[in-house]
Structure formats: structure tokens, C-alpha cells
Write a protein that holds these residues in place. Structure first.
Motif, PDB file in Angstrom:
ATOM      1  N   SER A 195     -28.445  -4.848 -10.255  1.00  0.00           N
ATOM      2  CA  SER A 195     -27.239  -4.232  -9.696  1.00  0.00           C
ATOM      3  C   SER A 195     -26.982  -4.730  -8.274  1.00  0.00           C
ATOM      4  O   SER A 195     -25.846  -5.045  -7.912  1.00  0.00           O
ATOM      5  N   GLU A 196     -28.028  -4.792  -7.476  1.00  0.00           N
ATOM      6  CA  GLU A 196     -27.882  -5.278  -6.106  1.00  0.00           C
ATOM      7  C   GLU A 196     -27.442  -6.741  -6.090  1.00  0.00           C
ATOM      8  O   GLU A 196     -26.579  -7.129  -5.292  1.00  0.00           O
ATOM      9  N   LEU A 197     -28.033  -7.555  -6.972  1.00  0.00           N
ATOM     10  CA  LEU A 197     -27.650  -8.969  -7.031  1.00  0.00           C
ATOM     11  C   LEU A 197     -26.205  -9.127  -7.496  1.00  0.00           C
ATOM     12  O   LEU A 197     -25.479  -9.989  -6.986  1.00  0.00           O
ATOM     13  N   ALA A 198     -25.766  -8.305  -8.440  1.00  0.00           N
ATOM     14  CA  ALA A 198     -24.373  -8.367  -8.887  1.00  0.00           C
ATOM     15  C   ALA A 198     -23.434  -7.997  -7.743  1.00  0.00           C
ATOM     16  O   ALA A 198     -22.382  -8.619  -7.562  1.00  0.00           O
ATOM     17  N   GLY A 199     -23.802  -7.007  -6.944  1.00  0.00           N
ATOM     18  CA  GLY A 199     -22.991  -6.636  -5.790  1.00  0.00           C
ATOM     19  C   GLY A 199     -22.908  -7.748  -4.763  1.00  0.00           C
ATOM     20  O   GLY A 199     -21.848  -8.030  -4.207  1.00  0.00           O
ATOM     21  N   ILE A 200     -24.025  -8.403  -4.505  1.00  0.00           N
ATOM     22  CA  ILE A 200     -24.041  -9.529  -3.569  1.00  0.00           C
ATOM     23  C   ILE A 200     -23.164 -10.655  -4.101  1.00  0.00           C
ATOM     24  O   ILE A 200     -22.377 -11.251  -3.364  1.00  0.00           O
ATOM     25  N   HIS A 201     -23.280 -10.934  -5.390  1.00  0.00           N
ATOM     26  CA  HIS A 201     -22.476 -11.995  -5.999  1.00  0.00           C
ATOM     27  C   HIS A 201     -20.987 -11.669  -5.877  1.00  0.00           C
ATOM     28  O   HIS A 201     -20.179 -12.549  -5.549  1.00  0.00           O
ATOM     29  N   THR A 202     -20.626 -10.428  -6.122  1.00  0.00           N
ATOM     30  CA  THR A 202     -19.220 -10.024  -6.012  1.00  0.00           C
ATOM     31  C   THR A 202     -18.728 -10.159  -4.583  1.00  0.00           C
ATOM     32  O   THR A 202     -17.603 -10.618  -4.352  1.00  0.00           O
ATOM     33  N   ARG A 203     -19.554  -9.772  -3.607  1.00  0.00           N
ATOM     34  CA  ARG A 203     -19.141  -9.912  -2.204  1.00  0.00           C
ATOM     35  C   ARG A 203     -18.976 -11.376  -1.812  1.00  0.00           C
ATOM     36  O   ARG A 203     -18.084 -11.734  -1.044  1.00  0.00           O
ATOM     37  N   LEU A 204     -19.845 -12.250  -2.333  1.00  0.00           N
ATOM     38  CA  LEU A 204     -19.772 -13.662  -1.971  1.00  0.00           C
ATOM     39  C   LEU A 204     -18.657 -14.401  -2.694  1.00  0.00           C
ATOM     40  O   LEU A 204     -17.966 -15.220  -2.101  1.00  0.00           O
ATOM     41  N   TYR A 205     -18.514 -14.136  -3.987  1.00  0.00           N
ATOM     42  CA  TYR A 205     -17.605 -14.940  -4.807  1.00  0.00           C
ATOM     43  C   TYR A 205     -16.425 -14.168  -5.369  1.00  0.00           C
ATOM     44  O   TYR A 205     -15.626 -14.731  -6.104  1.00  0.00           O
ATOM     45  N   GLY A 206     -16.303 -12.901  -5.063  1.00  0.00           N
ATOM     46  CA  GLY A 206     -15.216 -12.095  -5.598  1.00  0.00           C
ATOM     47  C   GLY A 206     -15.571 -11.550  -6.966  1.00  0.00           C
ATOM     48  O   GLY A 206     -16.646 -11.793  -7.504  1.00  0.00           O
ATOM     49  N   PRO A 207     -14.632 -10.799  -7.551  1.00  0.00           N
ATOM     50  CA  PRO A 207     -14.910 -10.207  -8.864  1.00  0.00           C
ATOM     51  C   PRO A 207     -15.057 -11.284  -9.931  1.00  0.00           C
ATOM     52  O   PRO A 207     -14.588 -12.408  -9.756  1.00  0.00           O
ATOM     53  N   PRO A 208     -15.666 -10.930 -11.038  1.00  0.00           N
ATOM     54  CA  PRO A 208     -15.842 -11.905 -12.121  1.00  0.00           C
ATOM     55  C   PRO A 208     -14.498 -12.427 -12.612  1.00  0.00           C
ATOM     56  O   PRO A 208     -13.484 -11.743 -12.528  1.00  0.00           O
ATOM     57  N   PRO A 209     -14.462 -13.625 -13.156  1.00  0.00           N
ATOM     58  CA  PRO A 209     -13.207 -14.238 -13.585  1.00  0.00           C
ATOM     59  C   PRO A 209     -12.435 -13.418 -14.602  1.00  0.00           C
ATOM     60  O   PRO A 209     -11.215 -13.457 -14.620  1.00  0.00           O
ATOM     61  N   GLU A 210     -13.103 -12.666 -15.461  1.00  0.00           N
ATOM     62  CA  GLU A 210     -12.378 -11.907 -16.465  1.00  0.00           C
ATOM     63  C   GLU A 210     -11.554 -10.773 -15.857  1.00  0.00           C
ATOM     64  O   GLU A 210     -10.713 -10.201 -16.520  1.00  0.00           O
ATOM     65  N   ALA A 211     -11.759 -10.473 -14.590  1.00  0.00           N
ATOM     66  CA  ALA A 211     -11.023  -9.376 -13.956  1.00  0.00           C
ATOM     67  C   ALA A 211      -9.684  -9.841 -13.373  1.00  0.00           C
ATOM     68  O   ALA A 211      -8.844  -9.023 -13.041  1.00  0.00           O
ATOM     69  N   TRP A 212      -9.452 -11.153 -13.258  1.00  0.00           N
ATOM     70  CA  TRP A 212      -8.233 -11.599 -12.583  1.00  0.00           C
ATOM     71  C   TRP A 212      -6.955 -11.200 -13.306  1.00  0.00           C
ATOM     72  O   TRP A 212      -5.972 -10.881 -12.627  1.00  0.00           O
ATOM     73  N   PRO A 213      -6.863 -11.162 -14.641  1.00  0.00           N
ATOM     74  CA  PRO A 213      -5.598 -10.726 -15.253  1.00  0.00           C
ATOM     75  C   PRO A 213      -5.242  -9.289 -14.872  1.00  0.00           C
ATOM     76  O   PRO A 213      -4.066  -8.972 -14.663  1.00  0.00           O
ATOM     77  N   HIS A 214      -6.244  -8.445 -14.758  1.00  0.00           N
ATOM     78  CA  HIS A 214      -5.994  -7.057 -14.378  1.00  0.00           C
ATOM     79  C   HIS A 214      -5.498  -6.967 -12.933  1.00  0.00           C
ATOM     80  O   HIS A 214      -4.598  -6.191 -12.624  1.00  0.00           O
ATOM     81  N   ARG A 215      -6.069  -7.799 -12.057  1.00  0.00           N
ATOM     82  CA  ARG A 215      -5.622  -7.803 -10.668  1.00  0.00           C
ATOM     83  C   ARG A 215      -4.183  -8.306 -10.562  1.00  0.00           C
ATOM     84  O   ARG A 215      -3.379  -7.752  -9.822  1.00  0.00           O
ATOM     85  N   VAL A 216      -3.834  -9.348 -11.319  1.00  0.00           N
ATOM     86  CA  VAL A 216      -2.478  -9.893 -11.286  1.00  0.00           C
ATOM     87  C   VAL A 216      -1.491  -8.869 -11.837  1.00  0.00           C
ATOM     88  O   VAL A 216      -0.419  -8.642 -11.252  1.00  0.00           O
ATOM     89  N   ALA A 217      -1.848  -8.232 -12.947  1.00  0.00           N
ATOM     90  CA  ALA A 217      -0.966  -7.225 -13.529  1.00  0.00           C
ATOM     91  C   ALA A 217      -0.764  -6.068 -12.558  1.00  0.00           C
ATOM     92  O   ALA A 217       0.354  -5.570 -12.401  1.00  0.00           O
ATOM     93  N   SER A 218      -1.822  -5.654 -11.895  1.00  0.00           N
ATOM     94  CA  SER A 218      -1.708  -4.577 -10.913  1.00  0.00           C
ATOM     95  C   SER A 218      -0.816  -5.001  -9.752  1.00  0.00           C
ATOM     96  O   SER A 218       0.036  -4.233  -9.287  1.00  0.00           O
ATOM     97  N   TRP A 219      -0.974  -6.216  -9.280  1.00  0.00           N
ATOM     98  CA  TRP A 219      -0.149  -6.707  -8.192  1.00  0.00           C
ATOM     99  C   TRP A 219       1.321  -6.787  -8.600  1.00  0.00           C
ATOM    100  O   TRP A 219       2.204  -6.413  -7.835  1.00  0.00           O
ATOM    101  N   LEU A 220       1.578  -7.254  -9.831  1.00  0.00           N
ATOM    102  CA  LEU A 220       2.947  -7.333 -10.318  1.00  0.00           C
ATOM    103  C   LEU A 220       3.578  -5.951 -10.437  1.00  0.00           C
ATOM    104  O   LEU A 220       4.745  -5.757 -10.075  1.00  0.00           O
TER     105      LEU A 220
END
Length: 93
Positions: free
Chosen positions: A61-86
Motif C-alpha cells: 500500500s505504501e509503495l502504491a502511494g509513492i508510485h501514485t505521487r511520483l507518476y500520477g494515478p494508474p493509466p486506467e483512471a484517465w478516462p474517468h478524470r477526463v469525463a469528470s473534467w468535461l
């Protein structure tokens, strides 16, 4: 020290140090002669296994949090972010 604590200390030494604490043959003989010692040792081994598993989960869990802070959310989350932004950009909720 109380006898219960001395017994627990003896079990922990044997489980953590192995033959350095007491020769394996003597330990096996004690386990055969004392069923309560065998049950206590098995319970202690299960406790250690549970603690190791919990530690691994926490580390993942800690490593996943570090990865998210360094590289952003996982790629599968980008459609949800775009839809939310739209939805936010065009005023729809």
C-alpha cells in the motif's frame, strides 16, 4: 519473570534463532513430550505468519502511494478524470 513469559521467550528463541537457541533434536523431543508446547509453538508460528502478511500488505500500500505521487494515478483512471473534467467544464453533474 513469570513462567508463562519464560515459556513464550523459549518458544520465540527457538522459532526465531533455530538451532542456535537449542539443537533441533532436543526441540523436537520437547514438542513430542509436551503437547501444550507444540500447540503454543504452532500458534506463535501462525502469529508470525499473520504479522508478515500484514506487513507485506502495508508495504504494498505504501509503495502504491509513492508510485501514485511520483507518476500520477494508474493509466486506467484517465478516462474517468477526463469525463469528470468535461462534466465540470460544461456544467453537467
Amino acid at each position: 519473570m513469570r513462567p508463562e513469559l519464560e515459556r513464550l521467550q523459549h518458544i520465540e528463541e527457538q522459532l526465531l534463532r533455530g538451532p542456535a537457541a537449542q539443537p533441533a533434536a532436543e526441540w523436537q523431543l520437547q514438542l513430542l513430550l509436551d503437547p501444550e508446547l507444540q500447540a503454543d509453538a504452532e500458534a506463535q508460528q501462525q502469529l508470525y505468519a499473520g504479522l508478515r502478511a500484514a506487513g507485506r500488505r502495508q508495504l504494498r500500500s505504501e509503495l502504491a502511494g509513492i508510485h501514485t505521487r511520483l507518476y500520477g494515478p494508474p493509466p486506467e483512471a484517465w478516462p474517468h478524470r477526463v469525463a469528470s473534467w468535461l462534466r465540470g467544464a460544461f456544467g453537467r453533474n
